[in-house]
Design a protein around this motif. Sequence first.
Motif, mmCIF file in Angstrom:
data_model
loop_
_atom_site.group_PDB
_atom_site.id
_atom_site.type_symbol
_atom_site.label_atom_id
_atom_site.label_comp_id
_atom_site.label_asym_id
_atom_site.label_seq_id
_atom_site.Cartn_x
_atom_site.Cartn_y
_atom_site.Cartn_z
ATOM 1 N N GLY A 36 9.991 1.719 -73.349
ATOM 2 C CA GLY A 36 9.437 1.812 -74.518
ATOM 3 C C GLY A 36 10.032 1.025 -75.558
ATOM 4 N N ARG A 37 11.346 0.496 -75.295
ATOM 5 C CA ARG A 37 12.114 -0.253 -76.163
ATOM 6 C C ARG A 37 11.443 -1.616 -76.264
ATOM 7 N NH1 ARG A 37 18.122 -0.403 -73.914
ATOM 8 N NH2 ARG A 37 18.175 -1.718 -75.576
ATOM 9 N N PRO A 38 11.548 -2.225 -77.495
ATOM 10 C CA PRO A 38 11.129 -3.734 -77.588
ATOM 11 C C PRO A 38 12.142 -4.879 -77.200
ATOM 12 C CG PRO A 38 12.083 -2.867 -79.645
ATOM 13 C CD PRO A 38 11.829 -1.701 -78.550
ATOM 14 N N LEU A 39 11.709 -5.670 -76.362
ATOM 15 C CA LEU A 39 12.632 -6.964 -75.854
ATOM 16 C C LEU A 39 13.273 -7.518 -76.770
ATOM 17 C CD1 LEU A 39 10.542 -8.172 -73.067
ATOM 18 C CD2 LEU A 39 12.644 -6.846 -72.630
ATOM 19 N N PRO A 40 14.308 -7.792 -76.804
ATOM 20 C CA PRO A 40 15.317 -8.763 -77.668
ATOM 21 C C PRO A 40 14.233 -10.134 -77.962
ATOM 22 C CG PRO A 40 16.745 -7.810 -76.308
ATOM 23 C CD PRO A 40 15.456 -7.603 -75.741
ATOM 24 N N ASP A 41 14.625 -10.689 -79.230
ATOM 25 C CA ASP A 41 13.510 -11.749 -79.301
ATOM 26 C C ASP A 41 14.030 -12.786 -78.482
ATOM 27 O OD1 ASP A 41 12.377 -10.470 -81.412
ATOM 28 O OD2 ASP A 41 13.934 -11.350 -83.026
ATOM 29 N N ASN A 42 15.143 -12.940 -77.982
ATOM 30 C CA ASN A 42 15.392 -14.094 -77.246
ATOM 31 C C ASN A 42 15.016 -14.038 -75.544
ATOM 32 O OD1 ASN A 42 17.370 -12.238 -76.834
ATOM 33 N ND2 ASN A 42 19.006 -13.897 -76.415
ATOM 34 N N VAL A 43 14.528 -12.818 -75.270
ATOM 35 C CA VAL A 43 14.391 -12.479 -74.080
ATOM 36 C C VAL A 43 12.754 -12.807 -73.670
ATOM 37 C CG1 VAL A 43 14.473 -10.785 -72.280
ATOM 38 C CG2 VAL A 43 16.332 -11.151 -73.888
ATOM 39 N N ARG A 44 12.454 -13.567 -72.759
ATOM 40 C CA ARG A 44 11.013 -13.547 -72.176
ATOM 41 C C ARG A 44 11.091 -13.031 -70.744
ATOM 42 N NH1 ARG A 44 6.587 -17.093 -73.316
ATOM 43 N NH2 ARG A 44 7.720 -18.298 -74.675
ATOM 44 N N PRO A 45 10.175 -11.958 -70.641
ATOM 45 C CA PRO A 45 9.700 -11.713 -69.307
ATOM 46 C C PRO A 45 8.886 -12.670 -68.627
ATOM 47 C CG PRO A 45 8.459 -10.338 -70.745
ATOM 48 C CD PRO A 45 9.511 -11.113 -71.413
ATOM 49 N N THR A 46 9.049 -13.163 -67.521
ATOM 50 C CA THR A 46 8.400 -14.264 -66.899
ATOM 51 C C THR A 46 7.435 -13.793 -65.727
ATOM 52 O OG1 THR A 46 9.923 -14.291 -64.730
ATOM 53 C CG2 THR A 46 10.747 -15.504 -66.700
ATOM 54 N N GLY A 47 7.375 -12.602 -65.344
ATOM 55 C CA GLY A 47 6.208 -12.266 -64.432
ATOM 56 C C GLY A 47 6.811 -13.020 -63.087
ATOM 57 N N TRP A 48 5.614 -13.145 -62.183
ATOM 58 C CA TRP A 48 6.136 -14.025 -61.053
ATOM 59 C C TRP A 48 5.958 -15.283 -61.164
ATOM 60 C CZ3 TRP A 48 8.883 -14.454 -56.842
ATOM 61 C CH2 TRP A 48 8.709 -15.219 -56.070
ATOM 62 N N VAL A 49 7.139 -15.936 -61.041
ATOM 63 C CA VAL A 49 7.047 -17.475 -61.056
ATOM 64 C C VAL A 49 8.061 -17.866 -60.086
ATOM 65 C CG1 VAL A 49 7.436 -19.661 -62.192
ATOM 66 C CG2 VAL A 49 6.541 -17.741 -63.376
ATOM 67 N N PRO A 50 7.811 -18.861 -59.157
ATOM 68 C CA PRO A 50 9.085 -19.269 -58.138
ATOM 69 C C PRO A 50 10.223 -19.480 -58.788
ATOM 70 C CG PRO A 50 6.967 -19.901 -57.306
ATOM 71 C CD PRO A 50 6.626 -19.434 -58.798
ATOM 72 N N LEU A 51 11.338 -19.102 -58.173
ATOM 73 C CA LEU A 51 12.712 -19.338 -58.840
ATOM 74 C C LEU A 51 12.743 -20.694 -59.091
ATOM 75 C CD1 LEU A 51 15.344 -18.066 -59.923
ATOM 76 C CD2 LEU A 51 16.156 -18.076 -57.807
ATOM 77 N N GLY A 52 12.530 -21.531 -58.041
ATOM 78 C CA GLY A 52 12.852 -22.972 -58.064
ATOM 79 C C GLY A 52 11.948 -23.711 -59.428
ATOM 80 N N VAL A 53 10.882 -23.090 -59.659
ATOM 81 C CA VAL A 53 10.211 -23.635 -60.742
ATOM 82 C C VAL A 53 10.755 -22.991 -62.138
ATOM 83 C CG1 VAL A 53 7.923 -23.459 -61.961
ATOM 84 C CG2 VAL A 53 8.093 -23.588 -59.717
ATOM 85 N N LEU A 54 11.272 -21.828 -62.253
ATOM 86 C CA LEU A 54 11.815 -21.385 -63.277
ATOM 87 C C LEU A 54 13.186 -22.075 -63.850
ATOM 88 C CD1 LEU A 54 11.763 -17.337 -63.130
ATOM 89 C CD2 LEU A 54 10.418 -18.868 -64.814
#
Length: 391
Positions: free
Chosen positions: A266-284
Motif C-alpha cells: 500500500g506504500r506509494p513508490l518513490p518518484d524515481n522508481v519505475r516497476p517494469t513488469g516483464w521485460v527481458p533483462l537484456g532489453v532493460l
Amino acid sequence: MRVLFVAHGASHVPWAVPLAWATQLAGHEVRIAARPQSVDRVKAAGLVAVPVGRRDAGDAFAGWRIPDAAERPERLPDDWPMGPLDWPEERRLSWGSQLIGLADSLADDVVAFARAWRPDLVVYDIGAVAGLVGAAAAGVPAVGFSWCQPVGLYFLDEKEVPPAYLRMFQRFGLEPRIGTDTWIDPCPPALRRPSRVPRVPVRYTPYNGPGEVPDWLLRTSGRPRVCVTGGITTTNFNDRQPQLLDELAGLDAEVLLAVKDLDTGGRPLPDNVRPTGWVPLGVLLQGCRALVHHGGAGSGMTGLAHGIPQIVVPETDDNTQWLWGDLMADSGAGINLDRSRQAEPGALAAAVTAVLEDPGHTERARAIQAEIQAMPAPAELVGYLESRAAA
C-alpha cells in the motif's frame, strides 16, 4: 545429427537456448529434456521440450531421491566446487548428494527417451548429470555445458565415486561414466577459475526470454538508469521490498525495478522508481549504468555482456550467489554487498552511488565485455559438436 540437450532447472534453460538454436539452424534435430517447471521456458524459446521427472511443477524438489549418508561420496575432487566458495566438506558432500538425487529422479525418463529417440550426442547442463546416464543408454558421447558457475558434478578417480552414482547407471544395465569429458564454458577469462576439466569456450549470448520493448524505455529522464532485479527464480528481493524502496528513494537515479510479484504493502513508490513488469533483462539493460541483482550468473553475465558494472546482494553466504558476488568484487567490475553490510542503513544506496561515480567499475565491466565478444559464437561450436558425435 540428433542432439539431446538436458537442462537443470528453469533458470538454467536460457543458457542452452543459443547453442541449441545454432545447432538446429545448422540443420540438426534438437530436443531439450527439461523438468516440468522448465518446459514452458523451452517452448517459449521456440524449441521442442521433452518433459522429464515428476510432473509436480510446483515443487522444485519433487521426486528427488536424496542418497542417505551411507551412499554419499566419501570425498569430492579438491577443486569441486571451484572458486572462492569457502564451503566446509560437509556442505560440499551434501550438495554432491543433491545433484545425484536430482539425476536419479530424472534418469528413468531421460534413459527412456534416449533409447527411443537415439541421439547422436548429449549436451547436458553440468548440474544435470542425468545427461550422462542418457548418453550411456544411447551409447553416444556426452558434452557438459557450464552456466558460468563451477559446481557441476564429476568424478575423475574411481575412488571418489559414491555407490549412489554407480547404482544410477547399474539399474539400467549401463557402464558408469567415470572421468570427465569436455565442458563448454561461457565464462570469460577474467572470471574463470583453474580446473582439471577440459574447457571449450563459447561466447555468452544473452537470452532472457521473449518480450517486447515498452514505449517508456525509449524515453530518458536525464538521470543515470539503474536496473534492480531478483532474477527469475528467487524471491530474495520480493521479501525485502520495503528496505529496497527506502534505499532506492534516496538515489539520484532513475531506478527500473524488475521484481516479480511487486507488493508495496500500500506504500506509494518513490518518484524515481519505475516497476517494469516483464521485460527481458537484456532489453532493460540497454542504456543502464548499473545493475543491482541477487547474484545469479544469468543476470550477472547479461550485465557483463552489456558492459554494465554490478552490485550483488546475495541471499545467503554459502551458495552460488555468493560466488558471483566474489567474482565481481575480485574482478573490479562490481561490489559484493555481503549479509553483514546489507543490514547497515544506506548500504545499498552507498554501493550504487560508488559504482556510478567510480569509472573504474565501468571500465572493468567493459573490459570483460570485450573478452566475451572475443569468444567463439555458438554457431562456431556446432562444428565441435559434430566432431564429437562423429567420434
